[in-house]
Scaffold this active site. Structure first.
Site, PDB file in Angstrom:
ATOM      1  N   ASP A 178       0.963  -1.170   0.048  1.00 10.62           N
ATOM      2  CA  ASP A 178      -0.042  -0.138  -0.203  1.00 10.62           C
ATOM      3  C   ASP A 178       0.980   1.291  -0.001  1.00 10.62           C
ATOM      4  O   ASP A 178       1.819   1.557   1.107  1.00 10.62           O
ATOM      5  CB  ASP A 178      -0.784   0.003   1.312  1.00 10.62           C
ATOM      6  CG  ASP A 178      -1.866   1.141   1.248  1.00 10.62           C
ATOM      7  OD1 ASP A 178      -1.314   2.266   0.731  1.00 10.62           O
ATOM      8  OD2 ASP A 178      -2.826   1.151   1.657  1.00 10.62           O
ATOM      9  N   HIS A 179       1.130   1.762  -1.053  1.00  8.55           N
ATOM     10  CA  HIS A 179       2.279   2.866  -1.102  1.00  8.55           C
ATOM     11  C   HIS A 179       2.085   3.977  -0.270  1.00  8.55           C
ATOM     12  O   HIS A 179       3.124   4.674   0.119  1.00  8.55           O
ATOM     13  CB  HIS A 179       2.277   3.343  -2.772  1.00  8.55           C
ATOM     14  CG  HIS A 179       1.143   4.339  -3.030  1.00  8.55           C
ATOM     15  ND1 HIS A 179       0.104   4.059  -3.617  1.00  8.55           N
ATOM     16  CD2 HIS A 179       1.501   5.659  -3.354  1.00  8.55           C
ATOM     17  CE1 HIS A 179      -0.544   5.119  -3.907  1.00  8.55           C
ATOM     18  NE2 HIS A 179       0.411   6.308  -3.679  1.00  8.55           N
ATOM     19  N   HIS A 191      -5.569   2.926   1.206  1.00  6.06           N
ATOM     20  CA  HIS A 191      -4.859   4.149   2.053  1.00  6.06           C
ATOM     21  C   HIS A 191      -5.497   4.886   3.141  1.00  6.06           C
ATOM     22  O   HIS A 191      -4.715   5.299   4.067  1.00  6.06           O
ATOM     23  CB  HIS A 191      -4.516   5.137   0.718  1.00  6.06           C
ATOM     24  CG  HIS A 191      -3.984   4.684  -0.805  1.00  6.06           C
ATOM     25  ND1 HIS A 191      -3.440   3.391  -0.419  1.00  6.06           N
ATOM     26  CD2 HIS A 191      -4.333   4.992  -1.979  1.00  6.06           C
ATOM     27  CE1 HIS A 191      -2.976   3.376  -1.796  1.00  6.06           C
ATOM     28  NE2 HIS A 191      -3.627   4.239  -2.740  1.00  6.06           N
TER      29      HIS A 191
HETATM   30  C1  BG6 Z   1      -3.723   4.812  -6.037  1.00 12.19           C
HETATM   31  C2  BG6 Z   1      -4.929   4.738  -6.636  1.00 12.19           C
HETATM   32  O1  BG6 Z   1      -3.508   3.439  -5.374  1.00 12.19           O
HETATM   33  O2  BG6 Z   1      -3.245   6.105  -5.614  1.00 12.19           O
HETATM   34  C3  BG6 Z   1      -5.207   6.058  -7.686  1.00 12.19           C
HETATM   35  O3  BG6 Z   1      -5.412   3.657  -7.526  1.00 12.19           O
HETATM   36  C4  BG6 Z   1      -4.564   7.304  -6.988  1.00 12.19           C
HETATM   37  O4  BG6 Z   1      -6.377   6.330  -8.184  1.00 12.19           O
HETATM   38  C5  BG6 Z   1      -3.527   7.280  -6.313  1.00 12.19           C
HETATM   39  O5  BG6 Z   1      -4.683   8.461  -7.894  1.00 12.19           O
HETATM   40  C6  BG6 Z   1      -3.231   8.353  -5.216  1.00 12.19           C
HETATM   41  O6  BG6 Z   1      -1.774   8.300  -4.994  1.00 12.19           O
HETATM   42  P1  BG6 Z   1      -1.037   9.532  -4.476  1.00 12.19           P
HETATM   43  O7  BG6 Z   1       0.199   8.991  -3.876  1.00 12.19           O
HETATM   44  O8  BG6 Z   1      -0.749  10.370  -5.719  1.00 12.19           O
HETATM   45  O9  BG6 Z   1      -1.751  10.004  -3.439  1.00 12.19           O
END
Ligand code: BG6
Length: 509
Positions: free
Chosen positions: A184-185, A247
């Site tokens: 989960d980044h 997230h």
């Molecule tokens: C991803 C989603 O996991 O996270 C995207 O699939 C979203 O839809 C993105 O745009 C948002 O990540 P960040 O790091 O740009 O906030």
């Protein structure tokens, strides 16, 4: 920083956008900061026919656009590209996995990577169960003779609770839990990790993080972009699966968890799971009033006409997929009993921002005139992105006669630290996997507990025709009904900037 052991990184879905924009740029940044092993290779694998040179060319472009690349780094980038190669692999053809095996054995022998391999699944989610099975069938899963094999699985992990359980069953047939890294980044973001540091390295905040002092918690993660070219994926996902199940709940977990006994991967993840298991399940009636969904409609944003979701490529013109979600929920435990949590996420909102706001309770007695009007003045705002930092709002005396109070900001910006380089989330997480640290990866029980919470909402939205989906003009802060979630007088969501569209209509779709 620890250097990983020699190994090969195999990226499935190597011709896709994530590899181009995030994964290879992150690996390049690790190369630049000298965090890759001495003997290392990246093997790109996907269905598309590509030569090594074409793959390198494309990745070079991605690195220049999306990494921490500087103009004078031509030599470094060319050096890095030598580690990259490509093999077409068709998951419909199991014979290709024998070819992959031969290829990896040769690469391993030539380089001396001791049989260590990381497989990164960056493919469409429908392949997450298939690829590990095919790897297992040809023995590419074996961590034997002192070598290791690890598997990184991109989100979404499953489509609902049942499919997540099934996916896990498939993975665990060939890979043990300690070989599986569910990414989960958000957990890789510096500022998300800073939630832990803010809470547990300061004696002053932690004692206040509970029902006695916190009035409510607000978590926002919104974007000004639409769904870009991801109509196909997004139609079957929607904002609840795309952002909330993972997230936003991870952020909730870090804000609400008990202090872990140590910074050990299991100790930390045990506490996160406990939070997820304490989320009060929604019953059918509550979904109508505590879960708001919306979808963006066409409007003019900064003078430009922006298409509505239903006009996007790959989207059903009658789609009921939500591009906005706001939820009010409770965590039923001693620490948080009775404290509402409000979370929201959406596409095509006025700005891109992710932040957590802890709203503290007002003082029990209003000593100063005008204090009452200002009663929510204490807020701790953890800005996850952009302009990463921490903002603390406190009441101060306005200089002069009387005792007027003004809310002022104590503001910390990461950008004020000289020479601060914030590694990207993928950089951090890929390196963590390389050194075998799964602390910031999701454990299976957490994934399942998160689905368990989200499933009733998904089902109600799918099956109950009476639950509205609200249209909101692109460039606005989402359906006005989301404001009604916060019933208390004088309290609203925090709006970091104004609506950008003043045309378009709010409607029920
Ligand atoms: C991803 C989603 O996991 O996270 C995207 O699939 C979203 O839809 C993105 O745009 C948002 O990540 P960040 O790091 O740009 O906030």
């Amino acid at each position: 920083m620890k250097k990983p052991e020699n190994h090969i990184l195999v990226i499935f879905g190597a011709s896709g956008d994530l590899t181009y924009r995030k994964l290879i740029p992150a690996v390049y940044d690790l190369h630049k900061t000298n965090l890759l092993p001495d003997k290392f290779a990246v093997l790109g694998a996907s269905r598309t026919e590509l030569s090594d040179d074409k793959f390198r060319e494309k990745m070079k472009d991605g690195i220049k656009k999306f990494s921490n690349y500087k103009e004078d780094e031509e030599k470094i980038i060319n050096e890095f590209l030598k580690h990259l190669s490509y093999l077409p692999v068709d998951t419909d053809n199991s014979e290709d996995f024998n070819k992959l095996k031969d290829h990896l054995e040769k690469l391993d022998k030539d380089l001396g990577t001791n049989g260590n391999v990381i497989y990164y699944l960056s493919t469409p989610p429908s392949l997450y169960g298939i690829i590990p099975t095919l790897l297992g069938k040809v023995g590419l899963n074996n961590s034997s003779n002192g070598s290791w094999k690890k598997l990184i699985v991109e989100k979404p992990f499953g489509y609902d609770l049942q499919s997540a359980i099934e996916l896990n069953k498939k993975l665990s047939k060939y890979f043990k839990e300690d070989q599986i890294y569910r990414i989960d980044h958000y957990l890789g973001k510096e500022t998300v990790q800073n939630i832990l540091v803010t809470r547990f390295s300061n004696g002053i905040f932690e004692p206040l993080f509970n029902r006695n002092y916190v009035h409510h918690v607000e978590i926002t993660s919104v974007e000004n972009d639409g769904i870009e070219n991801r109509g196909g994926y997004y139609e079957s996902s929607g904002a609840l699966r795309d952002m909330v199940q993972n997230h936003l709940l991870q952020l909730t977990g870090l804000i609400a968890m008990e202090p872990p006994s140590s910074f050990d991967s299991n100790a930390l993840r045990n506490e996160i799971v406990k939070v997820f298991q304490s989320l009060r399940p929604f019953n059918e009636k509550e979904i109508l009033s505590n879960a708001i969904r919306g979808q963006y409609t066409s409007a003019t944003v900064r003078g430009e006409k922006v298409a509505g979701y239903r006009d996007e490529k790959g989207v059903n013109p009658k789609s009921k997929t939500e591009t906005y979600v706001a939820l009010k929920f409770f965590i039923d435990n001693w620490r948080w009993g009775g404290v509402p949590f409000y979370i929201r996420t959406g596409k095509r909102l006025p700005t891109k921002v992710t932040e957590v706001v802890i709203h503290f309770k007002p003082t029990p007695h209003f000593l100063f005139s005008k204090q009452q009007a200002n009663n929510s003045c204490n807020q701790l705002i953890l800005r996850i992105q952009p302009d990463e930092g921490v903002l603390f709002k406190v009441g101060m005396k306005v200089p002069g006669q009387g005792f007027d109070i003004q809310t002022v900001n104590m503001d910390f910006h990461y950008s004020d630290l000289s020479n601060t380089y914030l590694p990207t989330a993928y950089e951090r997480l890929i390196h963590d996997c390389m050194i075998g640290d799964s602390t910031l990866y999701q454990r299976v029980d957490a994934v399942e507990a998160a689905w368990k919470f989200v499933d009733p909402i998904l089902n109600a939205w799918k099956n109950d025709e009476n639950i509205p989906i609200y249209g909101y003009p692109a460039g606005t802060w989402g359906p006005e009904h989301a404001d009604d979630l916060i019933e208390e007088k004088g309290i609203t969501w925090r709006y970091p900037c104004k609506n950008l569209a003043n045309d378009g209509i709010y409607c029920e779709l």
